[in-house]
Motif scaffolding. Sequence first.
Motif, PDB file in Angstrom:
ATOM      1  N   ALA A 107       0.463  -1.321  -0.177  1.00  0.00           N
ATOM      2  CA  ALA A 107      -0.123  -0.078   0.128  1.00  0.00           C
ATOM      3  C   ALA A 107       1.230   1.122  -0.054  1.00  0.00           C
ATOM      4  N   ILE A 108       0.679   1.821  -0.723  1.00  0.00           N
ATOM      5  CA  ILE A 108       1.113   3.196  -0.576  1.00  0.00           C
ATOM      6  C   ILE A 108       0.023   4.472  -0.247  1.00  0.00           C
ATOM      7  N   PHE A 109      -0.044   5.669   0.546  1.00  0.00           N
ATOM      8  CA  PHE A 109      -0.683   5.959   0.987  1.00  0.00           C
ATOM      9  C   PHE A 109      -0.382   7.653   0.616  1.00  0.00           C
ATOM     10  N   LYS A 110      -1.478   8.246  -0.452  1.00  0.00           N
ATOM     11  CA  LYS A 110      -0.800   9.577  -0.952  1.00  0.00           C
ATOM     12  C   LYS A 110      -1.236  10.536   0.099  1.00  0.00           C
ATOM     13  N   LYS A 111      -2.579  10.427  -0.020  1.00  0.00           N
ATOM     14  CA  LYS A 111      -4.160  11.013   1.124  1.00  0.00           C
ATOM     15  C   LYS A 111      -4.660  11.138   2.074  1.00  0.00           C
ATOM     16  N   GLU A 112      -4.304  11.546   2.975  1.00  0.00           N
ATOM     17  CA  GLU A 112      -5.341  11.120   4.371  1.00  0.00           C
ATOM     18  C   GLU A 112      -7.080  11.529   3.882  1.00  0.00           C
ATOM     19  N   ILE A 113      -7.769  10.290   4.061  1.00  0.00           N
ATOM     20  CA  ILE A 113      -8.933  10.139   4.220  1.00  0.00           C
ATOM     21  C   ILE A 113      -9.796  10.427   6.174  1.00  0.00           C
ATOM     22  N   LYS A 114     -10.716  11.722   5.850  1.00  0.00           N
ATOM     23  CA  LYS A 114     -11.440  12.211   7.070  1.00  0.00           C
ATOM     24  C   LYS A 114     -12.343  11.086   7.654  1.00  0.00           C
ATOM     25  N   PRO A 115     -12.152  11.315   8.824  1.00  0.00           N
ATOM     26  CA  PRO A 115     -13.565  11.022   9.511  1.00  0.00           C
ATOM     27  C   PRO A 115     -14.521  11.016   8.471  1.00  0.00           C
ATOM     28  N   LEU A 116     -15.731  10.032   8.523  1.00  0.00           N
ATOM     29  CA  LEU A 116     -17.164  10.474   7.954  1.00  0.00           C
ATOM     30  C   LEU A 116     -16.922  11.067   6.107  1.00  0.00           C
ATOM     31  N   GLN A 117     -16.038  11.424   5.934  1.00  0.00           N
ATOM     32  CA  GLN A 117     -15.398  11.486   4.299  1.00  0.00           C
ATOM     33  C   GLN A 117     -15.874   9.531   3.401  1.00  0.00           C
ATOM     34  N   LYS A 118     -16.657  10.303   2.391  1.00  0.00           N
ATOM     35  CA  LYS A 118     -17.094   9.216   1.331  1.00  0.00           C
ATOM     36  C   LYS A 118     -15.721   9.688   0.548  1.00  0.00           C
ATOM     37  N   TYR A 119     -15.825   7.875   0.098  1.00  0.00           N
ATOM     38  CA  TYR A 119     -14.525   7.636  -0.824  1.00  0.00           C
ATOM     39  C   TYR A 119     -14.747   6.564  -1.683  1.00  0.00           C
ATOM     40  N   THR A 120     -14.070   5.945  -2.558  1.00  0.00           N
ATOM     41  CA  THR A 120     -14.722   4.924  -3.190  1.00  0.00           C
ATOM     42  C   THR A 120     -13.192   3.959  -3.919  1.00  0.00           C
ATOM     43  N   ILE A 121     -13.475   2.633  -4.118  1.00  0.00           N
ATOM     44  CA  ILE A 121     -12.482   1.782  -4.459  1.00  0.00           C
ATOM     45  C   ILE A 121     -12.093   1.115  -5.759  1.00  0.00           C
ATOM     46  N   GLU A 122     -12.077   1.989  -6.995  1.00  0.00           N
ATOM     47  CA  GLU A 122     -11.692   1.359  -8.231  1.00  0.00           C
ATOM     48  C   GLU A 122     -10.620   0.156  -8.310  1.00  0.00           C
ATOM     49  N   SER A 123     -10.893  -1.333  -8.744  1.00  0.00           N
ATOM     50  CA  SER A 123     -10.252  -2.220  -8.927  1.00  0.00           C
ATOM     51  C   SER A 123     -10.389  -2.660  -9.831  1.00  0.00           C
ATOM     52  N   ASN A 124      -8.820  -3.126 -10.316  1.00  0.00           N
ATOM     53  CA  ASN A 124      -8.542  -4.558 -11.764  1.00  0.00           C
ATOM     54  C   ASN A 124      -7.401  -5.211 -11.918  1.00  0.00           C
ATOM     55  N   ILE A 125      -7.286  -6.344 -12.600  1.00  0.00           N
ATOM     56  CA  ILE A 125      -6.519  -6.419 -12.418  1.00  0.00           C
ATOM     57  C   ILE A 125      -5.178  -5.990 -13.231  1.00  0.00           C
ATOM     58  N   LEU A 126      -3.876  -6.160 -12.887  1.00  0.00           N
ATOM     59  CA  LEU A 126      -2.894  -5.515 -13.562  1.00  0.00           C
ATOM     60  C   LEU A 126      -2.726  -6.077 -14.727  1.00  0.00           C
ATOM     61  N   CYS A 127      -2.120  -7.327 -14.026  1.00  0.00           N
ATOM     62  CA  CYS A 127      -1.301  -8.714 -14.378  1.00  0.00           C
ATOM     63  C   CYS A 127      -1.377  -9.204 -13.726  1.00  0.00           C
ATOM     64  N   TRP A 128      -0.828 -10.812 -14.758  1.00  0.00           N
ATOM     65  CA  TRP A 128      -0.466 -11.847 -13.786  1.00  0.00           C
ATOM     66  C   TRP A 128       1.212 -12.617 -14.246  1.00  0.00           C
ATOM     67  N   ASP A 129       1.686 -13.799 -13.845  1.00  0.00           N
ATOM     68  CA  ASP A 129       2.482 -14.748 -14.542  1.00  0.00           C
ATOM     69  C   ASP A 129       1.953 -15.561 -14.442  1.00  0.00           C
ATOM     70  N   GLU A 130       3.153 -17.052 -13.890  1.00  0.00           N
ATOM     71  CA  GLU A 130       2.609 -18.140 -13.903  1.00  0.00           C
ATOM     72  C   GLU A 130       2.269 -18.398 -12.666  1.00  0.00           C
ATOM     73  N   LYS A 131       2.257 -18.029 -11.325  1.00  0.00           N
ATOM     74  CA  LYS A 131       1.215 -18.366 -10.485  1.00  0.00           C
ATOM     75  C   LYS A 131       0.929 -17.118 -10.161  1.00  0.00           C
ATOM     76  N   TRP A 132       0.762 -16.271  -9.831  1.00  0.00           N
ATOM     77  CA  TRP A 132       0.109 -14.779  -9.110  1.00  0.00           C
ATOM     78  C   TRP A 132      -0.399 -13.784 -10.493  1.00  0.00           C
TER      79      TRP A 132
END
Length: 259
Positions: free
Chosen positions: A150-175
């Motif tokens: 994890a790389i933390f760039k900006k703080e998220i304040k109490p009760l502040q709304k946020y979104t999490i966007e997730s996708n696959i970056l890449c893969w190898d033989e196992k991971w």
Amino acid sequence: MTNRAQVKIIVLGDSNATCRKHTKGSPIIRMWGKILVAVFLLINYKALPLVYYVRFYTQLLKHVLIPYYKYGAKNPLIAKLQKDTHGVFSTTVLHTYNSLFETDMYMHKNNGTYFVDMDIARTELMSKIFVKSWMTCKKWPIVPVGSIHAIFKKEIKPLQKYTIESNILCWDEKWIYVICKFFIKNSKNEKILATYGLTKYVLKEGRKTIPPEGALEDCGLLNETVLEINNKNLDILIAQNGLIDSEKLIQLKHSYNYI
């Protein structure tokens, strides 16, 4: 002496009765007290005991079990992903907020709570991308986590709304490497990256490890374009030390259709 003692007993008895009366309080005060407690718990429901399991299994129920019994192999999401050239890199979005119980002494989101949110966001993503695989596995599949960065760039304040966007970056033989980006809004309503998370996953069917490329091929999500993107991203991550020089990953343009 007897009269004085009787007077004292009567006075003490009256005062005790008065105390008991005030201790009980009025019905309105008791009602508002219960309402405030209920509102406080509702605002902070994310951090209450067992709620994690409700959030986690809700994702599996919505995106695996219900579609399985409702559509079977004709799940419209499978067709949508297969028609999209970049289907394997499709993005899911989780909308949530920072509850008071997730706030630390510095009055921002506690670092440890990011990983709980990433768990829920990744569950939605993997449930959707590999929905066809989940239907054909002989044993109930599991997706153990190998590591989280994890790389933390900006703080998220109490009760502040946020979104999490997730996708696959890449893969190898196992991971399989999965991105989770936490976004907040600034005063101009612009999306600002607050945290960048990278998770290393392995696919399992029982005790058997499933190669990512084989699982994606079974899902009908492999093509030449996808393989080129995967090789480029994997090179940035491994050969170019993307985990150490994290800005290479953060600046990488890797955004595709939402599902």
